[in-house]
Write a protein that holds these residues in place. Sequence first.
Motif, PDB file in Angstrom:
ATOM      1  N   LEU A 189      46.653  41.798  58.530  1.00 44.95           N
ATOM      2  CA  LEU A 189      47.936  41.988  57.756  1.00 44.95           C
ATOM      3  C   LEU A 189      47.731  42.148  56.541  1.00 44.95           C
ATOM      4  O   LEU A 189      48.308  42.922  55.743  1.00 44.95           O
ATOM      5  CB  LEU A 189      49.048  41.015  58.278  1.00 44.95           C
ATOM      6  CG  LEU A 189      49.731  41.324  59.613  1.00 44.95           C
ATOM      7  CD1 LEU A 189      50.355  39.949  59.877  1.00 44.95           C
ATOM      8  CD2 LEU A 189      50.250  42.441  59.905  1.00 44.95           C
ATOM      9  N   SER A 190      46.917  41.107  55.855  1.00 48.51           N
ATOM     10  CA  SER A 190      46.960  41.097  54.367  1.00 48.51           C
ATOM     11  C   SER A 190      46.143  42.288  53.835  1.00 48.51           C
ATOM     12  O   SER A 190      46.208  42.921  52.932  1.00 48.51           O
ATOM     13  CB  SER A 190      46.158  39.741  53.975  1.00 48.51           C
ATOM     14  OG  SER A 190      44.841  39.870  54.067  1.00 48.51           O
ATOM     15  N   ASN A 191      45.007  42.861  54.606  1.00 48.58           N
ATOM     16  CA  ASN A 191      44.353  43.938  54.221  1.00 48.58           C
ATOM     17  C   ASN A 191      45.290  45.335  54.393  1.00 48.58           C
ATOM     18  O   ASN A 191      45.372  46.110  53.437  1.00 48.58           O
ATOM     19  CB  ASN A 191      43.173  44.124  55.219  1.00 48.58           C
ATOM     20  CG  ASN A 191      41.843  43.321  54.543  1.00 48.58           C
ATOM     21  OD1 ASN A 191      41.429  43.872  53.783  1.00 48.58           O
ATOM     22  ND2 ASN A 191      41.453  42.433  55.412  1.00 48.58           N
ATOM     23  N   LEU A 192      45.917  45.301  55.550  1.00 47.19           N
ATOM     24  CA  LEU A 192      46.951  46.344  55.553  1.00 47.19           C
ATOM     25  C   LEU A 192      48.036  46.498  54.527  1.00 47.19           C
ATOM     26  O   LEU A 192      48.526  47.310  53.830  1.00 47.19           O
ATOM     27  CB  LEU A 192      47.992  46.455  56.780  1.00 47.19           C
ATOM     28  CG  LEU A 192      46.858  46.837  58.290  1.00 47.19           C
ATOM     29  CD1 LEU A 192      47.999  46.564  59.282  1.00 47.19           C
ATOM     30  CD2 LEU A 192      46.353  48.181  58.102  1.00 47.19           C
ATOM     31  N   GLY A 193      48.375  45.324  54.011  1.00 50.59           N
ATOM     32  CA  GLY A 193      49.306  45.174  52.761  1.00 50.59           C
ATOM     33  C   GLY A 193      48.615  45.717  51.721  1.00 50.59           C
ATOM     34  O   GLY A 193      49.258  46.476  50.933  1.00 50.59           O
ATOM     35  N   PHE A 194      47.376  45.245  51.460  1.00 49.22           N
ATOM     36  CA  PHE A 194      46.663  45.710  50.182  1.00 49.22           C
ATOM     37  C   PHE A 194      46.681  47.309  50.387  1.00 49.22           C
ATOM     38  O   PHE A 194      46.820  47.964  49.359  1.00 49.22           O
ATOM     39  CB  PHE A 194      45.582  45.170  50.333  1.00 49.22           C
ATOM     40  CG  PHE A 194      44.441  45.634  49.041  1.00 49.22           C
ATOM     41  CD1 PHE A 194      44.660  45.206  47.917  1.00 49.22           C
ATOM     42  CD2 PHE A 194      43.328  46.434  49.422  1.00 49.22           C
ATOM     43  CE1 PHE A 194      43.712  45.510  46.932  1.00 49.22           C
ATOM     44  CE2 PHE A 194      42.756  46.793  48.328  1.00 49.22           C
ATOM     45  CZ  PHE A 194      42.685  46.498  46.808  1.00 49.22           C
ATOM     46  N   ILE A 195      45.971  47.736  51.475  1.00 50.90           N
ATOM     47  CA  ILE A 195      46.003  49.339  51.565  1.00 50.90           C
ATOM     48  C   ILE A 195      47.167  50.035  51.130  1.00 50.90           C
ATOM     49  O   ILE A 195      47.227  51.053  50.626  1.00 50.90           O
ATOM     50  CB  ILE A 195      45.491  49.438  52.933  1.00 50.90           C
ATOM     51  CG1 ILE A 195      43.928  49.056  53.386  1.00 50.90           C
ATOM     52  CG2 ILE A 195      45.296  51.116  53.456  1.00 50.90           C
ATOM     53  CD1 ILE A 195      43.609  48.785  54.877  1.00 50.90           C
ATOM     54  N   ARG A 196      48.559  49.312  51.692  1.00 53.49           N
ATOM     55  CA  ARG A 196      49.532  49.986  51.496  1.00 53.49           C
ATOM     56  C   ARG A 196      49.994  50.214  49.978  1.00 53.49           C
ATOM     57  O   ARG A 196      50.365  51.026  49.447  1.00 53.49           O
ATOM     58  CB  ARG A 196      50.715  49.381  52.271  1.00 53.49           C
ATOM     59  CG  ARG A 196      52.077  49.935  52.223  1.00 53.49           C
ATOM     60  CD  ARG A 196      52.973  49.575  53.214  1.00 53.49           C
ATOM     61  NE  ARG A 196      54.519  50.230  53.088  1.00 53.49           N
ATOM     62  CZ  ARG A 196      55.258  49.882  52.475  1.00 53.49           C
ATOM     63  NH1 ARG A 196      55.401  48.666  51.892  1.00 53.49           N
ATOM     64  NH2 ARG A 196      56.456  50.584  52.259  1.00 53.49           N
ATOM     65  N   GLU A 197      49.741  48.897  49.349  1.00 47.80           N
ATOM     66  CA  GLU A 197      49.882  48.928  47.896  1.00 47.80           C
ATOM     67  C   GLU A 197      49.237  50.069  47.212  1.00 47.80           C
ATOM     68  O   GLU A 197      49.708  50.815  46.204  1.00 47.80           O
ATOM     69  CB  GLU A 197      49.679  47.711  47.326  1.00 47.80           C
ATOM     70  CG  GLU A 197      50.701  46.447  47.304  1.00 47.80           C
ATOM     71  CD  GLU A 197      49.800  45.364  46.974  1.00 47.80           C
ATOM     72  OE1 GLU A 197      48.879  45.203  46.461  1.00 47.80           O
ATOM     73  OE2 GLU A 197      50.510  44.350  47.285  1.00 47.80           O
ATOM     74  N   GLN A 198      47.810  50.200  47.584  1.00 51.84           N
ATOM     75  CA  GLN A 198      47.093  51.047  47.096  1.00 51.84           C
ATOM     76  C   GLN A 198      47.433  52.446  47.094  1.00 51.84           C
ATOM     77  O   GLN A 198      47.368  53.256  46.460  1.00 51.84           O
ATOM     78  CB  GLN A 198      45.529  51.138  47.391  1.00 51.84           C
ATOM     79  CG  GLN A 198      45.117  49.417  47.074  1.00 51.84           C
ATOM     80  CD  GLN A 198      44.615  49.298  45.736  1.00 51.84           C
ATOM     81  OE1 GLN A 198      43.945  50.047  45.032  1.00 51.84           O
ATOM     82  NE2 GLN A 198      45.436  48.577  45.059  1.00 51.84           N
ATOM     83  N   ALA A 246      48.392  56.726  39.940  1.00 49.50           N
ATOM     84  CA  ALA A 246      47.597  55.549  39.260  1.00 49.50           C
ATOM     85  C   ALA A 246      46.242  55.742  39.740  1.00 49.50           C
ATOM     86  O   ALA A 246      45.992  56.317  40.746  1.00 49.50           O
ATOM     87  CB  ALA A 246      48.225  54.179  39.694  1.00 49.50           C
ATOM     88  N   GLN A 247      45.575  55.018  39.001  1.00 51.93           N
ATOM     89  CA  GLN A 247      44.025  55.124  39.304  1.00 51.93           C
ATOM     90  C   GLN A 247      43.627  53.980  40.272  1.00 51.93           C
ATOM     91  O   GLN A 247      44.205  52.873  40.111  1.00 51.93           O
ATOM     92  CB  GLN A 247      43.101  54.664  38.189  1.00 51.93           C
ATOM     93  CG  GLN A 247      42.984  55.838  37.191  1.00 51.93           C
ATOM     94  CD  GLN A 247      41.587  56.429  37.441  1.00 51.93           C
ATOM     95  OE1 GLN A 247      41.553  56.917  38.823  1.00 51.93           O
ATOM     96  NE2 GLN A 247      41.252  57.359  36.701  1.00 51.93           N
ATOM     97  N   VAL A 248      42.798  54.272  41.444  1.00 53.07           N
ATOM     98  CA  VAL A 248      42.655  53.269  42.323  1.00 53.07           C
ATOM     99  C   VAL A 248      41.291  53.426  42.791  1.00 53.07           C
ATOM    100  O   VAL A 248      40.184  54.231  42.707  1.00 53.07           O
ATOM    101  CB  VAL A 248      43.276  53.632  43.934  1.00 53.07           C
ATOM    102  CG1 VAL A 248      42.928  52.889  45.097  1.00 53.07           C
ATOM    103  CG2 VAL A 248      44.823  53.578  43.596  1.00 53.07           C
ATOM    104  N   ASP A 249      40.582  51.922  42.883  1.00 50.88           N
ATOM    105  CA  ASP A 249      39.213  51.860  43.240  1.00 50.88           C
ATOM    106  C   ASP A 249      39.081  52.352  44.745  1.00 50.88           C
ATOM    107  O   ASP A 249      39.326  51.719  45.692  1.00 50.88           O
ATOM    108  CB  ASP A 249      38.661  50.445  43.237  1.00 50.88           C
ATOM    109  CG  ASP A 249      37.288  50.211  43.400  1.00 50.88           C
ATOM    110  OD1 ASP A 249      36.937  51.222  44.015  1.00 50.88           O
ATOM    111  OD2 ASP A 249      36.692  49.382  43.009  1.00 50.88           O
ATOM    112  N   LEU A 250      38.564  53.412  45.252  1.00 51.76           N
ATOM    113  CA  LEU A 250      38.362  54.231  46.503  1.00 51.76           C
ATOM    114  C   LEU A 250      37.414  53.265  47.300  1.00 51.76           C
ATOM    115  O   LEU A 250      37.866  53.003  48.436  1.00 51.76           O
ATOM    116  CB  LEU A 250      38.045  55.635  46.559  1.00 51.76           C
ATOM    117  CG  LEU A 250      39.177  56.367  46.131  1.00 51.76           C
ATOM    118  CD1 LEU A 250      38.606  58.093  46.207  1.00 51.76           C
ATOM    119  CD2 LEU A 250      40.505  56.185  47.042  1.00 51.76           C
ATOM    120  N   ALA A 251      36.401  52.745  46.574  1.00 47.31           N
ATOM    121  CA  ALA A 251      35.374  51.978  47.405  1.00 47.31           C
ATOM    122  C   ALA A 251      35.967  50.638  48.031  1.00 47.31           C
ATOM    123  O   ALA A 251      35.903  50.111  49.083  1.00 47.31           O
ATOM    124  CB  ALA A 251      34.330  51.589  46.485  1.00 47.31           C
TER     125      ALA A 251
END
Length: 533
Positions: free
Chosen positions: A324-333, A341-346
């Motif tokens: 869940l926490s990773n999915l939250g992060f992915i959604r934000e990104q 915005a600039q996103v770190d794709l790696a």
Amino acid sequence: MNSCTPTRSPPMPEQILVVDDERDMRLLLRYQLEQEGYAVTEASDGKAALKLLRECSPGLVITDVRMPFMGGLELLREVKQLLPATEVIVATGYAEIETAIECMRAGAFDLIRKPFDIHEMYSCVARALDRYRLNASADLVRVSQSFFATNEFDRLPQAIVEGSQGIMAADAVALLMPDVQGRLAVAHASGLSSAAEGLLLCELGERLVQALPSDRTPALVVPGLEDQRLGSIRALGQETSLILQPLLVGERLLGVMGLLRRDLPRLFSKKELDRMAVLVSHVVLALENGRLAFQLAASERLATLGQVAAGIGHEINNPSAYVLSNLGFIREQVLALRQGAQVDLAELEQAVLDAREGALRISDIVRDMRSLARTDDESGGWFDLNEAIRSALRIARIETTRRAIVQADLLDGLEVRGSPGPVSQVFVNLLVNAAQALEGWTGSRKEIRVTSRREEGRAVIEVSDTGPGIPPELLPRLFQPFFTTKGATGTGLGLSISRNIVRRFGGDIEVSSIPGDGTVFTVSLPTRSQAEG
Ligand code: ADP
């Protein structure tokens, strides 16, 4: 020659078949035996005797040695083949002593010399019939032992059918048991001529069941004699006789047993229903026993699941929080990306991989649990033993790791035959037991070790702990069902069921323990040789 006298039980006179080509001799012997209360049938030669033998199943045959068509020795061999429990006394004159000795070698009970000394003859007959009764009950005991030795419920119908076929000298036996809809279906059969014959027996069984509970007696059908409950049966062969026996515990129907003989000289007789009744009491007990053992195994499996359930909840919670926490992060990104915005794709890709890893972990745990709970997977093929052990280590992880350091040193490439679910259940039991033994133990080292190795065609797995150990006087009781030192929290079934499982797959399980120093359970299972693999 007369045919067998129909007899009613109880009490039933003992049947003796007298075989002699001299009519006077036969009549005299018959008269003397009837005086003693025996039921006697006569035959004038071996061939005629053979026919009667099948009809009457006598407990004793008294035969002359020299007769036309078939001599005494040949008849004796046939008797021992057809009715192994039946005893044979050979009546002989001095001249035939060599044949008589041969008869003794072929299994005759004794010789009596002609002319008979009447007291000697009576005493010999009484002893022979005693031994016949013993033989007959020993056969039944042997067969019923084979039922009770079958420690798998699934194989019990086969053991019952094969045992009953032998003991009742039946050409075909079918055990019919209710299916999920409550209709009788063939659970196991031997000797049936076609599937249609099985269906016919099921239909007749249903008719017999209709008459329950008021009529619980077996149905005996012979040519010319029908059982009202079954109605007329045309599809049964013209020379076929049939016993249909309901299997009941109180009012509860366990099933119906059908036994067939297919030739006229060997019709089932009323007398044989007595033997059938004794057999059936063993069958019913074995089926009930098997059902209870099956239920116990199922409840033990649930108890094992119950013991590890809290830990499993934790095991699933951890990765799911992580997912869940990773999915939250992915959604934000992704939102940030949309807004240019600039996103770190790696970093984004790593979060996706981490979420996937967590989801896979959950699906592994669910698979472990399903495999542990399954009762229907008895495929019996080769599988990787380490899969079952690792699955057990994962299932028992919370129970074990909060009380001890767990180390696994597993040899790769060990394949065993069976099914992974039950084998993994064995290791869950051993690991949870080890963890519980370490609970509250004040020893300095708290360790659980699982090791495996190959030894003379077997996979040997040790589950050891550094817990308090087991007092030597308790060791012999450990594998007994219901033995527990855990009071109300233990079932006392884990080890006994584990041993059943391991033995079912051709292996064994042993324990050694030093009080104060720890315990080692050693499981051995036949393994596929490296060459075979
Ligand atoms: P349960 O765990 O429900 O008591 P089991 O059949 O699994 O039933 O175990 C029977 C008994 O064997 C336990 O109650 C315990 O006394 C003993 N036992 C099993 N494993 C161990 C162990 N590793 N160390 C000490 N005692 C053990």
